[in-house]
Scaffold this active site. Structure first.
Site, PDB file in Angstrom:
ATOM      1  N   GLY A  98     100.176 -15.864  87.759  1.00  0.00           N
ATOM      2  CA  GLY A  98     101.310 -15.585  88.637  1.00  0.00           C
ATOM      3  C   GLY A  98     101.180 -14.239  89.319  1.00  0.00           C
ATOM      4  N   LYS A 119      94.760  -7.672  89.230  1.00  0.00           N
ATOM      5  CA  LYS A 119      96.040  -7.925  88.556  1.00  0.00           C
ATOM      6  C   LYS A 119      97.117  -7.194  89.361  1.00  0.00           C
ATOM      7  CE  LYS A 119      97.968  -7.804  83.886  1.00  0.00           C
ATOM      8  NZ  LYS A 119      97.692  -7.524  82.483  1.00  0.00           N
ATOM      9  N   ARG A 182      90.379  -6.048  86.744  1.00  0.00           N
ATOM     10  CA  ARG A 182      90.001  -6.379  85.369  1.00  0.00           C
ATOM     11  C   ARG A 182      88.652  -7.100  85.365  1.00  0.00           C
ATOM     12  NH1 ARG A 182      94.452  -9.135  81.650  1.00  0.00           N
ATOM     13  NH2 ARG A 182      94.240 -10.993  82.942  1.00  0.00           N
ATOM     14  N   ASP A 269      98.392 -18.341  75.976  1.00  0.00           N
ATOM     15  CA  ASP A 269      97.759 -18.014  77.262  1.00  0.00           C
ATOM     16  C   ASP A 269      97.085 -16.645  77.207  1.00  0.00           C
ATOM     17  OD1 ASP A 269     100.662 -17.483  77.083  1.00  0.00           O
ATOM     18  OD2 ASP A 269     100.323 -16.316  78.906  1.00  0.00           O
ATOM     19  N   ASN A 270      97.349 -15.897  76.154  1.00  0.00           N
ATOM     20  CA  ASN A 270      96.749 -14.570  76.043  1.00  0.00           C
ATOM     21  C   ASN A 270      95.671 -14.537  74.967  1.00  0.00           C
ATOM     22  OD1 ASN A 270      98.407 -13.659  78.064  1.00  0.00           O
ATOM     23  ND2 ASN A 270      99.974 -12.876  76.672  1.00  0.00           N
TER      24      ASN A 270
END
Ligand code: AMP
Ligand code: MG
Length: 506
Positions: A98, A119, A182, A269-270
């Protein structure tokens, strides 16, 4: 993924490939970064750039700022936002990048492949209610802590640059916007698999599994069309993948426990399939040893408390195994049995890694059954006395009894433990010099203590003064050294220092 498709390096050294963007379109959305008003380069990681084969010295500051803000795309970029789902505090949610855009995969001169991701570059089709932006404070935090983790020897995504955007972002307060670049071995997550499992899209699951196998575990081979039908003796790459991910996560979490790292938002998701620590949000390091330590302002139940991390990793891995079930074996019962049996190996793998790492922290080379209790008893003592985790390990010294005056020695419980430890050390052949070297290499002197991180971020974000941040960054990126390190970064927080909650920064 085939190497003949890899482009020639461009002048700056970009050599971007797009293996993920060659997957079918349900895996991502093509999207362009939204240019920002006034990009300014805040941080740039020259050493990392160099290892990626990038020579940014040919760029002016404004050119670098434009590049790492997303205003100017690198040569050969094919920007995408990746689709995934995730269990957020246990609840399955459809997510996706997102507020992140993958520019491509940099092929280094030595043949490695690294995702280059912005990011905070603006909205994507997965932004839901969000603005796709990031604030300066959280991006500086990610840069600082990820680089500290790297220096501590812990698998992690890296940070290449932070650019301030000159635009506000609106959260509880109005903050300054920023974009972080990143670098990751990949951004494939447990949540990437969970998405297609939730949609019952087996073909996509198969494609993603094959992609992951090729990218991270090529030695495991490819999925055969009739995998599992030939009986258990055929090597099963899907089972191999599950085992490999369980192994790398047990290793990673054991390392987090070694240094007192609290991730803070271990949603599925992490959790990265590469085994890297990913998504530095409300993360922090413990000062006093406390398994119940929570920093995240939204973690009211302590789901992601320091001591819960191994169990949460196991829970996430169970979600991964569930997603893989249709590929593990054509017979559901057998698939389930395989998954269970493999998941059951996590606690032992974790304990073994933890034991190995904790032994090293105590300067122990040889293995003895008594070591487990020795380690646990020290941790219990630290918990009951609220001892500082990092400082206690760093100042453990087998010769203290001879030397005399450490405050801990007044505590009979510690004294008894210390005597058991010196006996354990005496039972191994290594010299005291070797013991000391082992302890120095495994017990950091400097970690990014949360109150120091907060002070550094306050200076940077409120006063545009990066002096403290840069001093802290320099210190935490050589964590095992004590010489020429500011004492304030080594010492535990002064008495009365308030516990600072951390924020996801979304
Ligand atoms: P995180 O807690 O950082 O892992 O984020 C969880 C999800 O929320 C991810 O899908 C993010 O991309 C999304 N997200 C977080 N912050 C924002 C934002 N400011 N705008 C859009 N999406 C966001
Ligand atoms: Mg995330």
């Amino acid at each position: 993924m085939s190497s003949h498709l890899v482009p020639e390096p461009s002048p700056l050294g970009w050599s971007l490939d797009h293996s993920y963007a060659r997957l079918p379109t349900q895996f991502y959305s093509r999207v362009q970064p939204t240019p920002v008003a006034k990009p300014q380069l805040v941080l740039f990681n020259k050493a990392l750039a160099c290892s990626l084969g990038l020579d940014a010295s040919t760029l002016s500051l404004p050119e670098s700022a434009a590049l790492f803000a997303g205003n100017q795309l690198p040569a050969g970029a094919d920007p995408i936002a990746q689709a995934y789902a995730g269990h957020q505090f246990g609840n399955l949610t459809r997510l996706g990048d997102g507020r992140a855009i993958l520019l491509g995969e940099q092929m280094t001169p030595s043949g490695e492949r690294w995702d280059i991701q912005l990011k905070g570059p603006g909205p994507t089709p997965y932004s839901r209610q969000g603005d796709g932006r990031a604030a300066l404070g959280p991006m500086l935090r990610e840069y600082l802590i990820s680089e500290a983790m790297q220096a501590l020897g812990i698998p992690t995504t890296r940070s290449l640059a932070v650019v301030s955007t000159g635009e506000p972002v609106f959260r509880q307060k109005t903050l300054s916007g920023a974009v972080l670049t990143r670098v990751a071995a990949s951004h494939i997550r447990v949540g990437s698999f969970v998405l297609f499992a939730a949609l019952d899209d087996r073909e996509s699951l198969r494609i993603l599994t094959d992609y992951t196998l090729q990218r991270h575990f090529p030695h495991l081979g490819k999925i055969e069309p009739h995998q599992g039908l030939n009986g258990d003796s055929t090597p099963n790459p899907v089972l191999g993948l599950l085992e490999a991910v369980i192994e790398s996560q047990s290793f990673l979490i054991a390392h987090w426990m070694r240094v007192g790292f609290v991730h803070g938002v271990m949603n599925t998701d992490n959790m990265a399939l590469s085994g890297e620590t990913i998504d530095y949000g409300p993360c922090a390091f413990i000062d006093t040893y406390d398994p119940d330590a929570v920093f995240s302002s939204i973690d009211h139940q302590g789901r992601y408390a320091f001591g819960n991390q191994p169990q949460i990793a196991a829970w996430n891995l169970a979600r991964f195994a569930e997603a893989l079930l249709p590929l593990l074996h054509p017979e559901p019962d057998q698939a389930l049995a395989l998954a269970r049996r493999t998941l059951d190996t996590f606690p032992l793998r974790f304990e073994q890694h933890k034991l190995t790492l904790m032994r090293a922290k105590l300067g122990l080379f040889t293995e003895a059954p008594s070591h487990s209790n020795l380690i646990d008893d020290l941790l219990h003592w630290m918990q009951s006395t609220r001892a500082d985790f990092t400082h206690t390990f760093r100042t453990l010294d087998p010769r203290l009894l001879a030397n005399g005056s450490a405050p801990n020695l007044a505590d009979p419980v510690f004294l008894a433990w210390h005597q058991r430890w010196t006996v354990a050390l005496a039972n191994q052949p290594q010299t005291s010099h070797a013991v000391e070297a082992r302890m120095r290499a495994n017990n950091p002197a400097v970690i990014p203590r949360n109150y120091q991180v907060e002070l550094a971020l306050a200076d940077a974000t409120l006063h545009s003064d990066l002096t403290r941040f840069n001093r802290l960054l320099a210190a935490v990126t050589r964590p095992y050294e004590e010489s020429n390190q500011p004492q304030e970064f080594i010492n535990p927080p002064p008495p009365g220092t308030p516990h600072c909650p951390t924020f996801c920064g979304t």
